[in-house]
Design a protein around this motif. Structure first.
Motif, PDB file in Angstrom:
ATOM      1  N   HIS B  90      21.528  42.804 -27.781  1.00  0.00           N
ATOM      2  CA  HIS B  90      22.441  41.682 -27.968  1.00  0.00           C
ATOM      3  C   HIS B  90      23.763  42.023 -27.279  1.00  0.00           C
ATOM      4  CE1 HIS B  90      24.651  38.904 -31.079  1.00  0.00           C
ATOM      5  NE2 HIS B  90      24.679  38.437 -29.847  1.00  0.00           N
ATOM      6  N   LYS B  91      24.181  41.183 -26.360  1.00  0.00           N
ATOM      7  CA  LYS B  91      25.440  41.440 -25.647  1.00  0.00           C
ATOM      8  C   LYS B  91      26.611  41.109 -26.563  1.00  0.00           C
ATOM      9  CE  LYS B  91      27.928  39.735 -21.598  1.00  0.00           C
ATOM     10  NZ  LYS B  91      27.846  38.753 -20.504  1.00  0.00           N
ATOM     11  N   ILE B  92      27.311  42.156 -26.983  1.00  0.00           N
ATOM     12  CA  ILE B  92      28.351  41.921 -27.985  1.00  0.00           C
ATOM     13  C   ILE B  92      29.566  42.822 -27.793  1.00  0.00           C
ATOM     14  CG2 ILE B  92      27.464  43.556 -29.705  1.00  0.00           C
ATOM     15  CD1 ILE B  92      27.905  41.241 -31.782  1.00  0.00           C
ATOM     16  N   GLY B  93      29.433  43.913 -27.018  1.00  0.00           N
ATOM     17  CA  GLY B  93      30.562  44.832 -26.833  1.00  0.00           C
ATOM     18  C   GLY B  93      30.618  45.330 -25.403  1.00  0.00           C
ATOM     19  N   SER B  94      31.394  46.390 -25.182  1.00  0.00           N
ATOM     20  CA  SER B  94      31.616  46.855 -23.809  1.00  0.00           C
ATOM     21  C   SER B  94      30.359  47.495 -23.210  1.00  0.00           C
ATOM     22  CB  SER B  94      32.785  47.840 -23.773  1.00  0.00           C
ATOM     23  OG  SER B  94      32.554  48.900 -24.669  1.00  0.00           O
ATOM     24  N   VAL B  95      29.642  48.286 -24.015  1.00  0.00           N
ATOM     25  CA  VAL B  95      28.447  48.945 -23.472  1.00  0.00           C
ATOM     26  C   VAL B  95      27.357  47.909 -23.186  1.00  0.00           C
ATOM     27  CG1 VAL B  95      26.602  50.602 -23.961  1.00  0.00           C
ATOM     28  CG2 VAL B  95      28.948  51.142 -24.599  1.00  0.00           C
ATOM     29  N   THR B  96      27.149  46.989 -24.132  1.00  0.00           N
ATOM     30  CA  THR B  96      26.086  45.997 -23.917  1.00  0.00           C
ATOM     31  C   THR B  96      26.432  45.048 -22.759  1.00  0.00           C
ATOM     32  OG1 THR B  96      27.030  44.735 -25.750  1.00  0.00           O
ATOM     33  CG2 THR B  96      25.095  46.051 -26.229  1.00  0.00           C
ATOM     34  N   SER B  97      27.725  44.772 -22.584  1.00  0.00           N
ATOM     35  CA  SER B  97      28.113  43.938 -21.441  1.00  0.00           C
ATOM     36  C   SER B  97      27.763  44.634 -20.128  1.00  0.00           C
ATOM     37  CB  SER B  97      29.611  43.632 -21.478  1.00  0.00           C
ATOM     38  OG  SER B  97      29.916  42.871 -22.613  1.00  0.00           O
ATOM     39  N   ALA B  98      27.976  45.952 -20.108  1.00  0.00           N
ATOM     40  CA  ALA B  98      27.641  46.709 -18.892  1.00  0.00           C
ATOM     41  C   ALA B  98      26.130  46.748 -18.693  1.00  0.00           C
ATOM     42  CB  ALA B  98      28.211  48.123 -19.002  1.00  0.00           C
ATOM     43  N   ILE B  99      25.402  46.884 -19.798  1.00  0.00           N
ATOM     44  CA  ILE B  99      23.934  46.925 -19.700  1.00  0.00           C
ATOM     45  C   ILE B  99      23.412  45.609 -19.118  1.00  0.00           C
ATOM     46  CG2 ILE B  99      21.816  46.910 -21.097  1.00  0.00           C
ATOM     47  CD1 ILE B  99      23.173  48.993 -22.932  1.00  0.00           C
ATOM     48  N   PHE B 100      24.034  44.505 -19.502  1.00  0.00           N
ATOM     49  CA  PHE B 100      23.562  43.198 -19.022  1.00  0.00           C
ATOM     50  C   PHE B 100      23.740  43.015 -17.516  1.00  0.00           C
ATOM     51  CE2 PHE B 100      22.448  39.844 -22.306  1.00  0.00           C
ATOM     52  CZ  PHE B 100      21.982  40.767 -23.218  1.00  0.00           C
ATOM     53  N   LYS B 101      24.516  43.884 -16.883  1.00  0.00           N
ATOM     54  CA  LYS B 101      24.671  43.790 -15.424  1.00  0.00           C
ATOM     55  C   LYS B 101      23.552  44.497 -14.682  1.00  0.00           C
ATOM     56  CE  LYS B 101      29.659  43.305 -15.689  1.00  0.00           C
ATOM     57  NZ  LYS B 101      30.867  44.117 -15.918  1.00  0.00           N
ATOM     58  N   TYR B 102      22.744  45.278 -15.399  1.00  0.00           N
ATOM     59  CA  TYR B 102      21.667  46.011 -14.738  1.00  0.00           C
ATOM     60  C   TYR B 102      20.601  45.054 -14.206  1.00  0.00           C
ATOM     61  CZ  TYR B 102      23.192  50.604 -16.455  1.00  0.00           C
ATOM     62  OH  TYR B 102      23.874  51.751 -16.698  1.00  0.00           O
ATOM     63  N   GLN B 103      19.961  45.495 -13.109  1.00  0.00           N
ATOM     64  CA  GLN B 103      18.868  44.745 -12.499  1.00  0.00           C
ATOM     65  C   GLN B 103      17.579  45.566 -12.602  1.00  0.00           C
ATOM     66  OE1 GLN B 103      19.541  41.718 -10.952  1.00  0.00           O
ATOM     67  NE2 GLN B 103      21.680  41.962 -11.539  1.00  0.00           N
ATOM     68  N   VAL B 104      16.459  44.894 -12.420  1.00  0.00           N
ATOM     69  CA  VAL B 104      15.182  45.601 -12.379  1.00  0.00           C
ATOM     70  C   VAL B 104      15.238  46.666 -11.272  1.00  0.00           C
ATOM     71  CG1 VAL B 104      12.707  45.355 -11.855  1.00  0.00           C
ATOM     72  CG2 VAL B 104      13.866  43.662 -13.301  1.00  0.00           C
ATOM     73  N   GLY B 105      14.763  47.861 -11.597  1.00  0.00           N
ATOM     74  CA  GLY B 105      14.780  48.954 -10.636  1.00  0.00           C
ATOM     75  C   GLY B 105      15.953  49.897 -10.816  1.00  0.00           C
ATOM     76  N   ASP B 106      16.963  49.479 -11.530  1.00  0.00           N
ATOM     77  CA  ASP B 106      18.128  50.349 -11.763  1.00  0.00           C
ATOM     78  C   ASP B 106      17.743  51.535 -12.650  1.00  0.00           C
ATOM     79  OD1 ASP B 106      19.751  48.822 -10.244  1.00  0.00           O
ATOM     80  OD2 ASP B 106      20.796  47.823 -11.893  1.00  0.00           O
ATOM     81  N   ILE B 107      18.448  52.633 -12.434  1.00  0.00           N
ATOM     82  CA  ILE B 107      18.218  53.845 -13.219  1.00  0.00           C
ATOM     83  C   ILE B 107      19.227  53.885 -14.375  1.00  0.00           C
ATOM     84  CG2 ILE B 107      18.143  56.380 -13.162  1.00  0.00           C
ATOM     85  CD1 ILE B 107      16.043  55.175 -11.349  1.00  0.00           C
ATOM     86  N   VAL B 108      18.719  54.127 -15.548  1.00  0.00           N
ATOM     87  CA  VAL B 108      19.574  54.197 -16.738  1.00  0.00           C
ATOM     88  C   VAL B 108      19.312  55.516 -17.453  1.00  0.00           C
ATOM     89  CG1 VAL B 108      20.269  53.024 -18.861  1.00  0.00           C
ATOM     90  CG2 VAL B 108      19.257  51.710 -17.016  1.00  0.00           C
ATOM     91  N   GLU B 109      20.354  56.076 -18.041  1.00  0.00           N
ATOM     92  CA  GLU B 109      20.172  57.321 -18.792  1.00  0.00           C
ATOM     93  C   GLU B 109      20.037  57.011 -20.283  1.00  0.00           C
ATOM     94  OE1 GLU B 109      23.199  60.100 -17.822  1.00  0.00           O
ATOM     95  OE2 GLU B 109      22.956  59.760 -15.681  1.00  0.00           O
ATOM     96  N   ILE B 110      18.971  57.544 -20.860  1.00  0.00           N
ATOM     97  CA  ILE B 110      18.681  57.291 -22.270  1.00  0.00           C
ATOM     98  C   ILE B 110      18.311  58.613 -22.935  1.00  0.00           C
ATOM     99  CG2 ILE B 110      17.073  56.142 -23.868  1.00  0.00           C
ATOM    100  CD1 ILE B 110      16.889  53.849 -21.888  1.00  0.00           C
TER     101      ILE B 110
END
Lengths: 328, 295
Positions: B90-110
């Motif tokens: 759920h886009k609700i804060g600064s981290v989730t807003s940044a996550i929503f900019k990701y596209q398919v194929g992007d690398i994310v650290e988890i």
């Protein structure tokens, strides 16, 4: 001793004491009873970089290594301080996850304890922490005319062997009696008599949980966080990412001391706050101090810092008084 | 700055360091509602990422250098063969807003998995009631998928799912499909219906669904209820479940708290003597009752 590494010990700062790096032994002041900040600052620094990153270079991360080419020697820690260190060790190193930053600093440190006699604010008799049996390499008990030294590790033993001219291994009946007398003298000096922290405190905390004294404390509390900063067993931290001002893409992730007394402590996304009132935040703090902390029993060591430092006189003893006293 | 250490030292500290996340790739992004997306993550060939070995109810922390970290529940059930994980965010804060900019194929650290998760083995042969509100459907969806896949191993299944409006219902198509399912009783509700929207199911809060369902074929002693939703929801749902005589240790709930580390160190998720991140986030009601301020 300074040949082994950097020596840290109590030094005077105006009318208070602080732990600081000792360049000359004349600056060390063993007359101290408690420092402003506890020794946790050397294992869990106020601000600590977890790693730095370079967003430009495929997110390359770098971790600063601890300089273990020389030890740190902490000289003159009182039993409450070493007991607190043992609790922090359990919390940071012996759970399901070990904190590598704490572990590096802890493993590289030699602890030399030093005995003390309580003042009006000491209550380690209540918390069972007036003595300590682990977590140190050497412990020096001041018997006025000479010192009784307890050796608790091979590192401590090595120090004794290398300085044999300073030590006498034979402990006579007189020495033993002197130590007994010293223990009795110390025990008779405590001003606070609340029995034993383990005595029904869990049930009393439970039964008193909605008592109005908490609301009164909540009204008085300033939410300043002094109690958590000065507490030797508080270890909450916040994590923030900081970006370089000069170079785009460079930055680091840092942890810094946080306090459960601050209003934002339990706020989640969408501004939902699980601890709105100051009373509820005080209850969290005192249940960790008196009942259980890190799933492992009470964490208060009776150092007296909360008594000395809280600007509105909220402290462990006042809470215990409210919990235990019969109200007629 | 301290001296740089040997490669081995750095390797040890990177591999063992619980604060470092591992890379993973976005395989697919699904729009759930205007503010909610499901991110399907895949493993990058040859890389080790322990976050893929999880059970429903556990969570992982997304780590965005320069922005920060945030914990999210897995919204699918673990399948170590597929090497896939899903997060419904759920886009609700600064981290989730940044996550929503990701596209398919992007690398994310988890990094993860963290927390206890649901006791999946103890669900077998039981009647199950799922009660979910809003984005709270995410952590329970993994349990539900697993249960539906092996439905012969479970008793009767009830799903009660509420959202603010039809447009805000996550996994709406999935749940609408379930509403016609033979072995699952699925009831859906929304708080209200905007004028330009249509809705054929209930209107009201999720607890209203308890009155519309029948429980004559549910044996309370062998029923497990699972709850996830906004904090306000829990105590009202529990009142309904107690009316059905479901034992307190068979009412399971997964809780949200502020978290900075996920490994029981930072202290933000402390609830009395418990830590939501390591002792939870799944607790039963009996334990929750004896833990101050849990619900």
């Amino acid at each position: 001793m300074s040949t082994l590494g950097d020596v840290w010990g109590p030094t005077k700062k105006q009318d208070k004491y602080v732990f600081s790096k000792i360049n000359s032994f004349t600056t060390m002041n063993l007359d101290y009873l408690r420092t402003i900040l506890p020794i946790k600052k050397l294992f869990f620094p106020q601000k600590q970089e977890l790693f730095s990153f370079n967003l430009g270079e495929g997110n390359k991360k770098t971790i600063k290594a601890v300089d273990d080419s020389k030890h740190r020697i902490l000289f003159g820690l009182h039993p409450c301080e070493i007991n607190a260190l043992n609790i922090q060790d359990g919390f940071f190193m012996f759970g399901d996850y070990s904190d590598p930053y704490y572990e590096d600093l802890r493993n590289n440190t030699i602890v030399v304890g030093y005995s003390c006699l309580p003042d009006n604010n000491c209550f380690c008799n209540f918390t069972g922490t007036s003595d300590v049996d682990e977590g140190y390499d050497l412990f020096i008990n001041n018997l006025d005319d000479y010192y009784l030294v307890f050796v608790n590790s091979t590192t401590g033993n090595d120090i004794v062997i290398q300085n044999q001219e300073m030590f006498d291994e034979d402990i006579s009946k007189i020495d033993l009696n002197n130590y007994k007398k010293w223990v009795n003298k110390r025990n008779s000096m405590f001003k606070h008599e609340y029995g034993d922290i383990t005595n029904n405190i869990t049930k009393l905390m439970d039964l008193n949980y909605n008592d109005e004294f908490w609301d009164k404390l909540g009204e008085e509390c300033l939410s300043c966080g002094t109690c958590t900063i000065s507490c030797p067993t508080c270890s909450c931290y916040n994590v923030v990412d900081k970006l370089s001002v000069g170079t785009i893409g460079l930055g680091f992730r840092e942890r810094e001391w946080d306090s459960c007394q601050l209003p934002q402590f339990s706020v989640v996304a969408g501004n939902v706050d699980f601890r709105v009132t100051r009373a509820s935040r005080l209850k969290l703090y005192y249940s960790h101090k008196l009942v259980t902390y890190g799933n492992d029993g009470p964490s208060c060591v009776g150092c007296g810092r909360c008594i000395e430092q809280c600007p509105v006189d909220i402290n462990v003893l006042r809470v215990v008084k409210n919990l235990t006293e019969v109200d007629l | 700055m301290n001296p740089e250490k040997t490669d081995q030292y750095m390797k040890d500290h990177f591999v063992d360091n619980p604060y470092l996340a591992h890379e993973t790739r976005i395989k697919k992004i699904i729009d759930e509602t205007a503010h909610v997306k499901t991110f399907v993550m895949e493993n990058i060939d040859g890389q080790y990422n322990p976050a893929f070995d999880f059970i429903p109810g556990q969570f992982a922390i997304w780590s965005l250098p320069g922005i920060g970290e945030a914990p999210f529940s897995y919204s699918c059930h673990g399948d170590s063969e597929n090497k896939e994980m899903q997060f419904t965010i759920h886009k609700i804060g600064s981290v989730t807003s940044a996550i929503f900019k990701y596209q398919v194929g992007d690398i994310v650290e988890i990094r993860g998995p963290y927390g206890n998760g649901f006791p999946m083995d103890s669900l077998i042969d039981k009647d199950l009631i799922f009660i979910m509100g809003g984005i709270g459907a995410a952590p329970l969806r993994g349990v539900l998928h697993h249960v539906l896949e092996f439905s012969e191993s479970y008793g009767n299944i009830c799903v009660l799912h509420g959202a603010k409006t039809p447009q805000d219902m996550v996994f709406k198509e999935e749940f609408l499909g379930l509403a016609g399912h033979e072995t699952v009783r699925c009831l859906l509700t929304v708080d209200n219906i905007p004028e330009d929207d249509s809705w054929e199911h209930s209107v009201g809060v999720v607890t209203d669904l308890f009155n519309q369902n029948r429980y004559d074929d549910i044996d309370p002693s062998k029923t497990i209820a699972m709850i996830c939703g906004p904090p306000i929801m829990y105590k009202f749902v529990i009142m309904e479940l107690e009316k059905l005589n479901i034992p307190q240790d068979q009412i399971l709930m997964t809780l949200e708290r502020r978290m900075k580390c996920g490994i029981g160190k930072c202290g933000h998720c402390a609830i009395d003597g418990e830590y939501a991140c390591t002792d939870g986030p799944v607790f039963n009601y009996w334990d929750a009752k004896s833990t101050k301020e849990m619900i």
